[in-house]
Design a protein around this motif. Structure first.
Motif, PDB file in Angstrom:
ATOM      1  N   GLN A 218       0.899  -0.934  -0.094  1.00 56.75           N
ATOM      2  CA  GLN A 218       0.042   0.127  -0.075  1.00 56.75           C
ATOM      3  C   GLN A 218       1.279   1.271   0.030  1.00 56.75           C
ATOM      4  O   GLN A 218       0.630   2.239  -0.548  1.00 56.75           O
ATOM      5  N   GLU A 219       2.493   1.209   0.708  1.00 57.76           N
ATOM      6  CA  GLU A 219       2.876   2.495   0.784  1.00 57.76           C
ATOM      7  C   GLU A 219       3.403   2.872  -0.196  1.00 57.76           C
ATOM      8  O   GLU A 219       4.100   4.060  -0.985  1.00 57.76           O
ATOM      9  N   GLU A 220       3.054   1.746  -1.047  1.00 56.28           N
ATOM     10  CA  GLU A 220       4.450   1.948  -2.566  1.00 56.28           C
ATOM     11  C   GLU A 220       3.442   2.056  -3.632  1.00 56.28           C
ATOM     12  O   GLU A 220       3.410   1.751  -4.820  1.00 56.28           O
ATOM     13  N   GLY A 221       2.115   2.427  -3.254  1.00 58.78           N
ATOM     14  CA  GLY A 221       0.562   2.252  -3.886  1.00 58.78           C
ATOM     15  C   GLY A 221       0.613   1.250  -5.284  1.00 58.78           C
ATOM     16  O   GLY A 221       0.103   1.929  -6.386  1.00 58.78           O
ATOM     17  N   GLN A 222       0.889   0.166  -4.728  1.00 62.31           N
ATOM     18  CA  GLN A 222       0.376  -0.910  -5.574  1.00 62.31           C
ATOM     19  C   GLN A 222       1.088  -0.742  -6.772  1.00 62.31           C
ATOM     20  O   GLN A 222       0.391  -1.751  -7.681  1.00 62.31           O
ATOM     21  N   VAL A 223       2.326  -0.838  -6.754  1.00 64.40           N
ATOM     22  CA  VAL A 223       3.175  -0.535  -7.779  1.00 64.40           C
ATOM     23  C   VAL A 223       4.351  -1.510  -7.603  1.00 64.40           C
ATOM     24  O   VAL A 223       4.462  -1.505  -7.005  1.00 64.40           O
ATOM     25  N   LEU A 224       4.130  -3.057  -8.573  1.00 60.18           N
ATOM     26  CA  LEU A 224       5.134  -4.290  -7.833  1.00 60.18           C
ATOM     27  C   LEU A 224       6.499  -3.195  -8.678  1.00 60.18           C
ATOM     28  O   LEU A 224       7.351  -3.732  -7.115  1.00 60.18           O
ATOM     29  N   LEU A 225       6.944  -3.010  -9.251  1.00 60.94           N
ATOM     30  CA  LEU A 225       8.587  -2.519  -9.210  1.00 60.94           C
ATOM     31  C   LEU A 225       9.188  -1.752  -8.414  1.00 60.94           C
ATOM     32  O   LEU A 225       9.516  -2.696  -7.262  1.00 60.94           O
ATOM     33  N   SER A 226       8.412  -1.032  -7.398  1.00 57.05           N
ATOM     34  CA  SER A 226       8.730  -0.358  -6.181  1.00 57.05           C
ATOM     35  C   SER A 226       8.465  -0.960  -5.562  1.00 57.05           C
ATOM     36  O   SER A 226       9.476  -0.462  -3.832  1.00 57.05           O
ATOM     37  N   LEU A 274       4.194  -8.647 -13.634  1.00 60.24           N
ATOM     38  CA  LEU A 274       5.582  -8.869 -14.355  1.00 60.24           C
ATOM     39  C   LEU A 274       6.004  -8.400 -15.182  1.00 60.24           C
ATOM     40  O   LEU A 274       7.052  -8.069 -15.599  1.00 60.24           O
ATOM     41  N   SER A 275       5.082  -8.432 -16.218  1.00 60.25           N
ATOM     42  CA  SER A 275       5.511  -8.122 -17.750  1.00 60.25           C
ATOM     43  C   SER A 275       5.081  -6.227 -17.805  1.00 60.25           C
ATOM     44  O   SER A 275       5.776  -5.815 -18.523  1.00 60.25           O
ATOM     45  N   ASP A 276       5.166  -5.716 -17.059  1.00 62.84           N
ATOM     46  CA  ASP A 276       4.803  -3.845 -16.816  1.00 62.84           C
ATOM     47  C   ASP A 276       4.934  -3.438 -15.656  1.00 62.84           C
ATOM     48  O   ASP A 276       3.605  -3.170 -14.403  1.00 62.84           O
ATOM     49  N   ALA A 277       5.564  -3.971 -14.543  1.00 64.41           N
ATOM     50  CA  ALA A 277       5.795  -3.876 -13.216  1.00 64.41           C
ATOM     51  C   ALA A 277       5.602  -2.575 -12.783  1.00 64.41           C
ATOM     52  O   ALA A 277       5.582  -2.634 -11.686  1.00 64.41           O
ATOM     53  N   ASN A 278       6.272  -1.289 -13.246  1.00 63.82           N
ATOM     54  CA  ASN A 278       6.044  -0.305 -13.339  1.00 63.82           C
ATOM     55  C   ASN A 278       4.331   0.356 -13.673  1.00 63.82           C
ATOM     56  O   ASN A 278       4.396   1.356 -13.346  1.00 63.82           O
ATOM     57  N   ARG A 279       3.657  -0.256 -13.888  1.00 66.15           N
ATOM     58  CA  ARG A 279       2.230   0.017 -13.621  1.00 66.15           C
ATOM     59  C   ARG A 279       1.424  -0.387 -12.399  1.00 66.15           C
ATOM     60  O   ARG A 279       1.698  -1.499 -11.753  1.00 66.15           O
ATOM     61  N   PRO A 280       0.621   0.900 -12.054  1.00 63.58           N
ATOM     62  CA  PRO A 280      -0.230   0.552 -10.537  1.00 63.58           C
ATOM     63  C   PRO A 280      -1.423  -0.702 -10.785  1.00 63.58           C
ATOM     64  O   PRO A 280      -2.395   0.055 -11.752  1.00 63.58           O
ATOM     65  N   VAL A 281      -1.637  -1.461 -10.184  1.00 60.97           N
ATOM     66  CA  VAL A 281      -3.188  -1.759 -10.077  1.00 60.97           C
ATOM     67  C   VAL A 281      -4.065  -0.532  -9.627  1.00 60.97           C
ATOM     68  O   VAL A 281      -4.055  -0.248  -8.627  1.00 60.97           O
ATOM     69  N   PRO A 282      -5.427  -1.514 -10.064  1.00 61.97           N
ATOM     70  CA  PRO A 282      -6.661  -0.916  -9.281  1.00 61.97           C
ATOM     71  C   PRO A 282      -6.872  -1.036  -7.766  1.00 61.97           C
ATOM     72  O   PRO A 282      -6.702  -2.345  -7.709  1.00 61.97           O
ATOM     73  N   LEU A 283      -7.312   0.353  -7.439  1.00 61.14           N
ATOM     74  CA  LEU A 283      -7.941  -0.523  -5.724  1.00 61.14           C
ATOM     75  C   LEU A 283      -8.514  -1.650  -5.709  1.00 61.14           C
ATOM     76  O   LEU A 283      -9.573  -1.760  -6.519  1.00 61.14           O
ATOM     77  N   SER A 284      -7.848  -2.542  -4.908  1.00 62.48           N
ATOM     78  CA  SER A 284      -9.302  -3.275  -5.084  1.00 62.48           C
ATOM     79  C   SER A 284     -10.640  -3.258  -4.276  1.00 62.48           C
ATOM     80  O   SER A 284     -10.512  -1.712  -2.874  1.00 62.48           O
TER      81      SER A 284
END
Length: 321
Positions: A218-226, A274-284
């Protein structure tokens, strides 16, 4: 409401279960609601005498929100009705803070005899599906948050098969919320993994690990790479699991968790990230409540109607998957 069940064989004794129920090192408070240890011992003896495989059934009832003693007793009655159980041999209440710091801090351990007073065995057919059936009906009856389970569709079919309009209405509510979900939810970690880490470390590290990692997510804004970079600084490594599309996260040589479950994602969603790890996911979306299923909140479902559907499994309405 989460309902978990384990069965104690007649070859073993009741003592291990009783020690677990009485553990004060893992709980802030332990309170015997009813029953005595003697009853557990006698139930195991009865099972051995009848040459049954199982002696005791241990049921854990974990509501997500505060539950009154009166409501809890109704839930126990629903479980008894569903499986045809005799009154509980023992009920123990545990109080301890949940790992997420938000869910209700009390849960109950209810122990039934596997050999009934009439000499028959306690019904155990489709036990996991029927556990979810009782749990979902409980949530609808008492206004608790709806929990998506592994057997949603089977539970809905079972409720639809009832002649009771209350049960059919429950099926309609659940169908609007959950019907046809692709990847069925699973626990972040299994009970077996939970117990293994308890033996190794004196207490299970998995709930705290899950909570910590979800906080970082959550702290990283749901951005996988971060997220990966952040937890890597804390010694967490991500590796591919043995099963297809499953990735694990944990510290070197320590316990690990399935990454998609930690992040509350489906496996295919994680693979896409994983193929676009710099993209945030929508909030659940928020957890569904009964009020959110329909525009107009329906009246509470009478728990007395459960008796009308307590034998649905015998008709072949449920199929274990």
């Amino acid at each position: 409401m989460i309902i978990k069940t384990s069965r104690i064989t007649a070859e073993s004794t009741h003592r291990h279960l009783f020690r677990h129920l009485m553990r004060t090192d893992e709980n802030e408070e332990v309170r015997i609601v009813q029953g005595r240890e003697f009853a557990l011992a006698e139930a195991v003896k009865d099972a051995r005498h009848a040459k049954r495989r199982y002696g005791l059934r241990h049921v854990i009832l974990s509501p997500e929100q505060a539950t009154s003693p009166e409501t809890f007793q109704k839930i126990v009655t629903l479980y008894q009705s569903e499986f045809g159980a005799d009154p509980p041999l023992m009920i123990v209440e545990h109080q301890k803070k949940r790992a997420d710091g938000q869910s209700y801090d009390r849960h109950w351990h209810v122990v039934f005899a596997e050999t009934l007073a009439n000499g028959r065995s306690l019904d155990s057919r489709f036990i996991r599906i029927r556990n979810e059936k009782v749990a979902r009906f409980t949530e609808l009856a008492f206004g608790h948050p709806l929990t998506s389970g592994k057997h949603n569709d089977a539970v809905i079919r079972a409720l639809e098969a009832s002649s009771s309009p209350h049960m059919q209405r429950a099926a309609t509510d659940l169908k609007q919320a959950f019907w046809g979900e692709g990847d069925t939810p699973q626990s972040t970690f299994t009970d077996k993994a939970h117990q293994v880490t308890k033996r190794k470390a004196g207490k299970s590290v998995l709930p705290a690990m899950r909570t910590h990692l979800r906080k970082r997510w959550q702290e990283e804004g749901q951005v996988l790479l971060s997220f990966i970079e952040r937890v890597a600084e804390e010694g967490y490594l991500i590796r591919e699991g043995d099963k297809p599309d499953v990735w694990l996260i944990g510290q070197n040589g320590g316990a690990h968790l399935a990454l998609h479950r930690v992040l509350n994602l489906k496996k295919k969603e994680l693979v896409a990230l994983l193929s676009d790890a710099n993209r945030p996911v929508p909030l659940s979306p928020p957890r569904l409540r009964v009020q959110a299923v329909k525009a107009n909140k329906p009246p509470p479902i009478p728990t007395s109607c459960w008796m009308l559907s307590s034998r649905l499994c015998a008709r072949g309405d449920l199929r274990e998957k």
